[in-house]
Write an enzyme that holds these catalytic residues in place. Structure first.
Site, PDB file in Angstrom:
ATOM      1  N   HIS A 126     -49.512  46.244 -17.611  1.00 41.33           N
ATOM      2  CA  HIS A 126     -48.418  47.219 -17.551  1.00 41.33           C
ATOM      3  C   HIS A 126     -47.810  47.257 -16.147  1.00 41.33           C
ATOM      4  CE1 HIS A 126     -46.280  50.992 -18.643  1.00 41.33           C
ATOM      5  NE2 HIS A 126     -46.425  51.251 -17.346  1.00 41.33           N
ATOM      6  N   GLU A 127     -48.667  47.420 -15.160  1.00 41.90           N
ATOM      7  CA  GLU A 127     -48.174  47.518 -13.786  1.00 41.90           C
ATOM      8  C   GLU A 127     -47.624  46.190 -13.288  1.00 41.90           C
ATOM      9  OE1 GLU A 127     -47.741  50.316 -12.578  1.00 41.90           O
ATOM     10  OE2 GLU A 127     -48.982  51.463 -13.965  1.00 41.90           O
ATOM     11  N   HIS A 181     -43.972  45.873 -14.175  1.00 41.73           N
ATOM     12  CA  HIS A 181     -43.118  46.538 -13.194  1.00 41.73           C
ATOM     13  C   HIS A 181     -42.996  45.688 -11.930  1.00 41.73           C
ATOM     14  CE1 HIS A 181     -42.857  50.163 -15.514  1.00 41.73           C
ATOM     15  NE2 HIS A 181     -44.114  50.522 -15.340  1.00 41.73           N
TER      16      HIS A 181
END
Length: 381
Positions: free
Chosen positions: A28-29, A32
């Protein structure tokens, strides 16, 4: 029970939990992070976990990769962010030199910021697709013939006219090859009338049945779903292993991902509408418990759990709640429509509302976990 046995039991639950959660959070990170880098934004920190720093490494771009003491999440902090939640530091922005503003997150156009924010949940869906593709390609799938072995007396299936030995061919025109597919359709259709076509003694028979909506226990807790009142035969002759080529495995992974998305989305929608109960929400304690139990079945089931959790986290983050990725995207939608960003006061107020919502969600989930564990310890079911 010896101290060694207690420590080993703790490790057997903690290690799978950290593996599953760490994998999902990292992807997820990293979504980003990757899109932010591609957009020319400086990344100040990439953290796995929260709280005091345990270890760190600073790369040549100035990003501090850190491992924190509490591994229950993570964050990417872009240049110009006030906190790990990516809310802008409005005070610092006023005095920031132009060279720094150029690589700050808040100074990018709305489309770049939206792309960076959306990349996190998208990465969760990509991870699920990768895992499911690998599972289907390397391990295949066990198919259970959709033949009715028993019909519960007084259930919806018995009332509709199902009989032992019926082979389910289709439901509402959809071909059925696997009993699991039938279960999934039925569980998502509580209170809805379904049209079945079954084979009985060489003839095709049409049956209309309405699954009963009731609470059932699952590995992830109580689930309110449709129940028909039939079961399949578990003998070896009823099972077969389906193998897949890589393209077909990817296609099947897409279908599996969409199924989890649809079911999770339906639950979240039902929760907002009041049709679903908050008792189904699970927090870290329950996820740790399930991870430990699933790990006993092998590495493939643990990866399957990681894929499901990844989709759930991706969808949760897309909720239009300030503090979550969906809340940021909501702000950017207003900005794109108005031609200018919302005022700092409005944004800060939204972040406070979002923080309260997320905190309440975590409190409810943790409360549910404690209640479940207490009932188990007291043997209350």
């Amino acid at each position: 029970m010896s101290v060694f046995h207690s420590l080993w039991t703790l490790f057997s639950y903690l290690a799978p939990f950290l593996f599953v959660l760490g994998l999902v959070v990292f992807f997820h990170e990293f979504g980003h992070f990757l899109v932010g880098r591609l957009c020319g934004i400086k990344v100040d920190a990439f953290s796995m976990g929260f709280g005091p720093e345990v270890a760190h490494y600073t790369d040549r771009h100035g990003t501090r990769w850190r491992l924190a003491a509490f591994p229950l999440g993570g964050y990417v902090k872009f240049h110009g962010d006030a906190s790990a939640a990516s809310n802008p530091d409005f005070d610092a922005a006023e005095s920031m030199p132009e060279s720094e503003r150029a690589v700050s997150f808040f100074a990018q156009n709305v489309w770049k910021r939206a792309a960076v924010v959306a990349a996190g949940p998208i990465a969760n869906f990509v991870l699920a697709l990768i895992i499911f593709t690998g599972l289907f390609y390397f391990d295949g799938r066990q198919i259970l013939t959709p033949r009715i072995d028993s019909v519960i007396e007084g259930g919806r299936a018995a009332a509709a006219g199902f009989q032992k030995g019926d082979l389910v061919l289709s439901i509402d025109g959809q071909k059925i090859d696997d009993f699991l597919d039938m279960q999934r359709i039925v569980s998502a259709s509580g209170g809805l009338t379904l049209h079945f076509v079954v084979e009985r003694a060489g003839n095709q028979v049409e049956i209309n049945a309405t699954p009963e909506r009731k609470d059932t226990k699952t590995p992830l807790g109580v689930n309110r779903a449709g129940v028909l009142g039939v079961s399949a035969g578990g003998g070896a002759q009823n099972w077969r292993r389906q193998t897949y080529s890589l393209p077909m495995a990817a296609l099947e992974a897409g279908r599996e991902t969409w199924y989890v998305v649809a079911r999770t989305g339906a639950y979240l929608g039902g929760l907002v509408a009041g049709r679903e109960s908050t008792e189904q929400l699970s927090g870290p304690l329950r996820i740790a418990e399930v991870s430990g139990e699933v790990a006993k079945a092998g590495i493939w089931p643990l990866f399957n759990l990681a894929a499901i959790l990844s989709i759930s986290i991706g969808l949760l983050n897309l909720l239009p709640v300030p503090l979550l990725d969906g809340g940021h995207l909501l702000y950017y939608a207003f900005e794109a429509a108005r031609g200018k960003a919302l005022t700092p006061r409005v944004q800060e107020f939204g972040f406070k509302i979002g923080l309260a919502f997320v905190a309440a969600l975590m409190l409810v989930a943790t409360y549910n976990d404690i209640v479940r564990l207490t009932r188990q310890w007291l043997n209350l079911g």
